[in-house]
Design a protein around this motif. Structure first.
Motif, PDB file in Angstrom:
ATOM      1  N   MET A 214      47.227  32.065  40.168  1.00  0.00           N
ATOM      2  CA  MET A 214      45.787  31.814  40.179  1.00  0.00           C
ATOM      3  C   MET A 214      45.506  30.352  39.903  1.00  0.00           C
ATOM      4  SD  MET A 214      44.000  33.281  36.766  1.00  0.00           S
ATOM      5  CE  MET A 214      43.958  32.210  35.359  1.00  0.00           C
ATOM      6  N   ASP A 215      44.353  29.910  40.391  1.00  0.00           N
ATOM      7  CA  ASP A 215      43.837  28.568  40.118  1.00  0.00           C
ATOM      8  C   ASP A 215      42.485  28.732  39.458  1.00  0.00           C
ATOM      9  OD1 ASP A 215      45.981  27.331  41.424  1.00  0.00           O
ATOM     10  OD2 ASP A 215      44.954  27.357  43.363  1.00  0.00           O
TER      11      ASP A 215
ATOM     12  N   VAL B 274      35.377  28.412  39.052  1.00  0.00           N
ATOM     13  CA  VAL B 274      35.836  29.211  40.191  1.00  0.00           C
ATOM     14  C   VAL B 274      37.303  29.549  39.967  1.00  0.00           C
ATOM     15  CG1 VAL B 274      36.225  29.287  42.676  1.00  0.00           C
ATOM     16  CG2 VAL B 274      34.194  28.151  41.781  1.00  0.00           C
TER      17      VAL B 274
ATOM     18  N   THR C 112      40.523  31.483  41.648  1.00  0.00           N
ATOM     19  CA  THR C 112      41.062  32.066  42.871  1.00  0.00           C
ATOM     20  C   THR C 112      42.446  32.618  42.555  1.00  0.00           C
ATOM     21  OG1 THR C 112      41.821  29.879  43.580  1.00  0.00           O
ATOM     22  CG2 THR C 112      39.772  30.661  44.524  1.00  0.00           C
TER      23      THR C 112
ATOM     24  N   ASP D  40      45.816  34.784  44.328  1.00  0.00           N
ATOM     25  CA  ASP D  40      46.469  35.271  45.537  1.00  0.00           C
ATOM     26  C   ASP D  40      46.881  36.727  45.350  1.00  0.00           C
ATOM     27  OD1 ASP D  40      46.206  32.804  46.713  1.00  0.00           O
ATOM     28  OD2 ASP D  40      48.251  32.158  46.292  1.00  0.00           O
TER      29      ASP D  40
ATOM     30  N   ALA E  72      32.437  38.354  42.356  1.00  0.00           N
ATOM     31  CA  ALA E  72      33.785  38.285  42.918  1.00  0.00           C
ATOM     32  C   ALA E  72      33.770  38.706  44.381  1.00  0.00           C
ATOM     33  CB  ALA E  72      34.732  39.184  42.125  1.00  0.00           C
ATOM     34  N   THR E  73      34.638  38.059  45.174  1.00  0.00           N
ATOM     35  CA  THR E  73      34.846  38.437  46.576  1.00  0.00           C
ATOM     36  C   THR E  73      36.345  38.470  46.840  1.00  0.00           C
ATOM     37  OG1 THR E  73      34.742  36.128  47.337  1.00  0.00           O
ATOM     38  CG2 THR E  73      32.686  37.387  47.381  1.00  0.00           C
ATOM     39  N   TYR E  74      36.745  39.312  47.781  1.00  0.00           N
ATOM     40  CA  TYR E  74      38.150  39.425  48.174  1.00  0.00           C
ATOM     41  C   TYR E  74      38.214  39.295  49.689  1.00  0.00           C
ATOM     42  CZ  TYR E  74      42.854  41.366  48.700  1.00  0.00           C
ATOM     43  OH  TYR E  74      44.177  41.563  49.011  1.00  0.00           O
TER      44      TYR E  74
ATOM     45  N   VAL F   5      42.819  36.753  49.214  1.00  0.00           N
ATOM     46  CA  VAL F   5      42.481  35.853  48.113  1.00  0.00           C
ATOM     47  C   VAL F   5      41.243  36.386  47.398  1.00  0.00           C
ATOM     48  CG1 VAL F   5      41.812  33.503  47.457  1.00  0.00           C
ATOM     49  CG2 VAL F   5      43.459  33.858  49.309  1.00  0.00           C
TER      50      VAL F   5
ATOM     51  N   THR G 185      38.290  35.626  44.852  1.00  0.00           N
ATOM     52  CA  THR G 185      37.538  34.490  44.308  1.00  0.00           C
ATOM     53  C   THR G 185      36.521  35.030  43.323  1.00  0.00           C
ATOM     54  OG1 THR G 185      37.799  33.251  46.372  1.00  0.00           O
ATOM     55  CG2 THR G 185      36.077  32.504  44.873  1.00  0.00           C
TER      56      THR G 185
ATOM     57  N   THR H 101      33.551  33.867  40.697  1.00  0.00           N
ATOM     58  CA  THR H 101      32.658  32.786  40.291  1.00  0.00           C
ATOM     59  C   THR H 101      32.118  33.115  38.902  1.00  0.00           C
ATOM     60  OG1 THR H 101      32.066  32.388  42.593  1.00  0.00           O
ATOM     61  CG2 THR H 101      30.600  31.474  40.917  1.00  0.00           C
TER      62      THR H 101
END
Length: 119
Positions: free
Chosen positions: A3-4, A13, A15, A17, A78-80, A84, A86, A88
């Motif tokens: 993750m980042d 943010v 993110t 994987d 959150a979105t997928y 990935v 993500t 917020t």
């Protein structure tokens, strides 16, 4: 799960994987200041395969991140997409940087009072 995490303006943010993960198995929740991401990747079930290398992780996994007091947990989203995730994470209004005005001697106003004699 690699993750980042970065800060962009007034939000963070994250993110992560998650290639090959069923979107229905992805769970993001916040409890008592801890953000938890969990997911599940199903193992391949090719019975006739003779594996030479099998390095891809499968099964259940999760990551936890401790959030500070300055986070608006009710507005986390959150979105997928394309493997990935993500997330917020907005800062709470009270934690956002702001400019504080400093009063100068010339800006101060004196208050005039009237004294009444008690005769």
């Amino acid at each position: 799960m690699p993750m980042d995490l970065c800060k962009i303006g007034d939000h963070y943010v994250l993110t992560a994987d998650l290639p090959g993960v069923d979107p229905g198995s992805v769970d993001v929740n916040v409890d008592n200041g801890t953000l938890t991401i969990s997911a599940h990747r199903t193992a391949r079930s090719e019975e006739s395969a003779q594996w030479l290398t099998n390095e891809r992780f499968f099964g259940k996994f999760r990551r936890q991140l401790s959030l500070g007091d300055g986070i608006d947990t009710s507005a986390i989203s959150a979105t997928y997409e394309n493997g990935v995730l993500t997330v917020t994470i907005p800062m709470a209004e009270r934690a956002r940087p702001r400019k504080i005005a400093v009063a100068h001697g010339a800006d101060r106003k004196s208050i005039e009072t009237t004294t009444v004699d008690a005769d």
